[in-house]
Design a protein around this motif. Structure first.
Motif, PDB file in Angstrom:
ATOM      1  N   GLN A  92       0.814  -1.212   0.000  1.00 42.48           N
ATOM      2  CA  GLN A  92       0.000   0.000   0.000  1.00 42.48           C
ATOM      3  C   GLN A  92       0.850   1.265   0.000  1.00 42.48           C
ATOM      4  N   LEU A  93       1.796   1.366   0.878  1.00 42.79           N
ATOM      5  CA  LEU A  93       2.622   2.571   0.961  1.00 42.79           C
ATOM      6  C   LEU A  93       3.413   2.786  -0.332  1.00 42.79           C
ATOM      7  N   MET A  94       3.949   1.710  -0.894  1.00 47.41           N
ATOM      8  CA  MET A  94       4.711   1.791  -2.132  1.00 47.41           C
ATOM      9  C   MET A  94       3.829   2.308  -3.274  1.00 47.41           C
ATOM     10  N   VAL A  95       2.615   1.785  -3.378  1.00 49.62           N
ATOM     11  CA  VAL A  95       1.703   2.187  -4.446  1.00 49.62           C
ATOM     12  C   VAL A  95       1.249   3.631  -4.243  1.00 49.62           C
ATOM     13  N   ASP A  96       0.843   3.965  -3.005  1.00 51.65           N
ATOM     14  CA  ASP A  96       0.403   5.338  -2.714  1.00 51.65           C
ATOM     15  C   ASP A  96       1.488   6.350  -3.051  1.00 51.65           C
ATOM     16  N   SER A  97       2.709   6.068  -2.610  1.00 55.98           N
ATOM     17  CA  SER A  97       3.792   7.039  -2.805  1.00 55.98           C
ATOM     18  C   SER A  97       4.202   7.137  -4.274  1.00 55.98           C
ATOM     19  N   ALA A  98       3.954   6.103  -5.065  1.00 52.90           N
ATOM     20  CA  ALA A  98       4.271   6.166  -6.500  1.00 52.90           C
ATOM     21  C   ALA A  98       3.186   6.901  -7.285  1.00 52.90           C
ATOM     22  N   LEU A  99       1.931   6.672  -6.935  1.00 47.85           N
ATOM     23  CA  LEU A  99       0.838   7.244  -7.724  1.00 47.85           C
ATOM     24  C   LEU A  99       0.573   8.716  -7.427  1.00 47.85           C
ATOM     25  N   THR A 100       0.722   9.132  -6.186  1.00 48.79           N
ATOM     26  CA  THR A 100       0.377  10.513  -5.828  1.00 48.79           C
ATOM     27  C   THR A 100       1.155  11.546  -6.644  1.00 48.79           C
ATOM     28  N   THR A 120      -8.775  15.232  -5.698  1.00 49.50           N
ATOM     29  CA  THR A 120      -9.650  14.107  -5.340  1.00 49.50           C
ATOM     30  C   THR A 120      -8.915  12.784  -5.475  1.00 49.50           C
ATOM     31  N   LEU A 121      -8.193  12.606  -6.585  1.00 50.78           N
ATOM     32  CA  LEU A 121      -7.418  11.376  -6.793  1.00 50.78           C
ATOM     33  C   LEU A 121      -6.383  11.176  -5.684  1.00 50.78           C
ATOM     34  N   CYS A 122      -5.649  12.222  -5.385  1.00 54.77           N
ATOM     35  CA  CYS A 122      -4.592  12.117  -4.366  1.00 54.77           C
ATOM     36  C   CYS A 122      -5.166  11.803  -2.984  1.00 54.77           C
ATOM     37  N   ASN A 123      -6.326  12.344  -2.673  1.00 53.07           N
ATOM     38  CA  ASN A 123      -6.972  12.032  -1.391  1.00 53.07           C
ATOM     39  C   ASN A 123      -7.516  10.612  -1.379  1.00 53.07           C
ATOM     40  N   ASN A 124      -8.140  10.200  -2.476  1.00 49.95           N
ATOM     41  CA  ASN A 124      -8.766   8.880  -2.512  1.00 49.95           C
ATOM     42  C   ASN A 124      -7.779   7.739  -2.669  1.00 49.95           C
ATOM     43  N   ILE A 125      -6.618   8.018  -3.247  1.00 53.32           N
ATOM     44  CA  ILE A 125      -5.633   6.952  -3.408  1.00 53.32           C
ATOM     45  C   ILE A 125      -5.116   6.487  -2.049  1.00 53.32           C
ATOM     46  N   LYS A 126      -5.182   7.362  -1.047  1.00 57.14           N
ATOM     47  CA  LYS A 126      -4.731   7.004   0.300  1.00 57.14           C
ATOM     48  C   LYS A 126      -5.598   5.925   0.931  1.00 57.14           C
ATOM     49  N   THR A 127      -6.843   5.820   0.473  1.00 53.56           N
ATOM     50  CA  THR A 127      -7.751   4.807   1.026  1.00 53.56           C
ATOM     51  C   THR A 127      -8.055   3.705   0.006  1.00 53.56           C
ATOM     52  N   LEU A 128      -7.236   3.619  -1.027  1.00 54.76           N
ATOM     53  CA  LEU A 128      -7.483   2.626  -2.077  1.00 54.76           C
ATOM     54  C   LEU A 128      -7.542   1.207  -1.520  1.00 54.76           C
TER      55      LEU A 128
END
Length: 195
Positions: A17-25, A64-72
């Motif tokens: 999760q952390l790896m994906v969040d930090s890459a996508l944001t 919105t994307l950056c906020n919602n990706i945190k709860t993906l």
């Protein structure tokens, strides 16, 4: 351009999760206005119209994307069954459906983020059948049409000896046609890993 991210949110992906969040944001923040982005969470099935994870890029959509990706990975609307399996063919089918409904873009960029461990409900973890590979290939070919498309897989640090590991199958049988190929980028470093 149309950016499509198929992101495995099944239980086996929680540790990434952390790896994906930090890459996508930062990637979302850098997208140019007027491009389109769709994020497809998948597990037992693919959610192709998930609120807050798609739209034509502007500042509001980026935020919105950056906020919602945190709860993906922790979205409360996911059922236990949805997170229990990684149905890779369902994820690929979701990609094809999203590509089919957004044909006005000149370029598609498809990024697949999963541990590539196919674990279908009722069958357990196993390689993808040749019949499913053929169906996925036909769906992706039809969805691509005459739109230039780049297919990219993010290779996570996983045990490739698991019985359902299917990255090579996807690379050879689904995303390899008419000059297209699946590009494989390693999550371990900045260098590409081509298999």
């Amino acid at each position: 351009a149309h950016y499509i991210f198929a992101v495995d949110v099944s239980g086996s992906m929680n540790k990434y999760q952390l790896m994906v969040d930090s890459a996508l944001t930062p990637f979302f923040r850098a997208l140019p206005d007027k491009d389109r982005v769709d994020v497809i969470p998948f597990g037992t099935e693919a959610m192709t119209s998930f609120l807050g994870l798609s739209g034509v890029i502007d500042d509001n959509v980026k935020n919105t994307l950056c906020n919602n990706i945190k709860t993906l990975y922790t979205n409360p609307s996911y059922t236990r069954e949805f997170k229990a399996y990684t149905d890779v063919p369902a994820g690929v089918d979701g990609i094809a459906k999203v590509m089919q409904t957004n044909r006005e873009y000149k370029v598609n960029v498809v990024v697949i983020i999963t541990d590539f461990r196919n674990d279908q409900k009722g069958f357990g973890e196993r390689k993808i059948t040749s019949e499913d590979l053929q169906k996925m290939n036909s769906a992706i070919k039809a969805a691509t049409g005459d739109v230039y498309t780049r297919f990219i897989a993010l290779q996570l640090p996983v045990d490739i000896n698991k019985p359902g590991y299917c990255l090579n199958q996807l690379s050879e049988s689904v995303f390899s046609f008419d000059g297209y190929k699946l590009e494989i980028a390693s999550a371990d470093n900045d260098e590409k890993v081509i298999q």
